[in-house]
Design a protein around this motif. Structure first.
Motif, short mmCIF file in Angstrom:
data_model
loop_
_atom_site.label_atom_id
_atom_site.label_comp_id
_atom_site.label_asym_id
_atom_site.label_seq_id
_atom_site.Cartn_x
_atom_site.Cartn_y
_atom_site.Cartn_z
N TYR A 184 0.80 -1.23 0.00
CA TYR A 184 0.00 0.00 0.00
C TYR A 184 0.83 1.28 0.00
O TYR A 184 0.45 2.24 -0.65
CB TYR A 184 -0.98 -0.01 1.17
N ALA A 185 1.92 1.32 0.72
CA ALA A 185 2.72 2.55 0.77
C ALA A 185 3.67 2.64 -0.44
O ALA A 185 3.83 3.70 -1.02
CB ALA A 185 3.51 2.62 2.07
N ARG B 286 -6.32 2.74 5.43
CA ARG B 286 -5.39 3.80 5.85
C ARG B 286 -4.54 4.35 4.70
O ARG B 286 -4.36 5.55 4.57
CB ARG B 286 -4.49 3.26 6.96
N PHE B 287 -4.04 3.45 3.86
CA PHE B 287 -3.07 3.87 2.86
C PHE B 287 -3.58 3.91 1.42
O PHE B 287 -2.94 4.47 0.55
CB PHE B 287 -1.83 2.96 2.90
#
Length: 189
Positions: A32-33, A100-101
């Protein structure tokens, strides 16, 4: 207690538990990041390898003549629960990382019948995890022979029964008696 804290098996269990979560976190952060799907898949595929490493360490330790102790039993229980609950823990973390990401949906909160079904499913997984753990304990007992040295391993079997009973009481039974319906503002959606 000093035996438990100073045991190489305790260090192996702790290292595997830390490794389990490190591979999950690294895999999801990579996905995700960093947006690297293939690298993420490789890291997440290493999660079960941690369990295999702990199994090999435990078997080698016992086959080399180690006197079974509390930590050998704990390794069996850890493996049983990790095998059964590992995929759902990865999924749980994935949903939160995606939210979140990556702008994924908010993790769903369950109420009423859906929550009760989930509690029954989780209790069933507990029963399966305890069965796998018991099988591993019995295998370890067979490896060391059913001598007086195997007593610490036998001692885990009643603990597994107690755990299953407590999980039932505070899981599906509790939800069935005290479960709540959705809050009014969420119920109106």
């Amino acid at each position: 207690m000093d035996e438990l804290l100073n045991s190489p098996m305790t260090a192996a269990i702790v290292a595997c538990e830390v490794g389990f979560w490190v591979f999950i976190a690294a895999g999801l952060l990579t996905r995700y990041a960093l947006r690297k799907q293939k690298a993420s898949t490789v890291l997440l595929a290493l999660v079960p390898v941690v369990d295999l490493v702990l199994l090999v360490i435990t078997v080698i330790d016992l086959m080399n003549g180690a006197v079974p102790n509390l930590t050998h039993g704990l390794a069996a229980v850890y493996l049983g629960f990790s095998v059964v609950f590992g995929p759902s823990m990865v999924e749980w973390a994935d949903v939160r990382f995606a939210h979140r990401f990556a702008g994924g949906p908010r993790p769903e909160k369950l109420y009423g019948r859906a929550k009760t079904r989930k509690e029954w499913r989780e209790w069933g997984k507990c029963v399966l995890a305890c069965a796998i753990s018991a099988g591993l304990l019995l295998l370890a007992i067979a490896v060391v022979g059913n001598s007086g040295h195997a007593e610490p391993l036998w001692g885990w079997l009643p603990r597994l029964g107690t755990l299953t009973g407590l999980w039932f009481v505070f899981g599906p039974l509790w939800q069935g008696i005290f479960g709540s319906s959705a809050p009014k503002r969420e119920a109106s959606r």
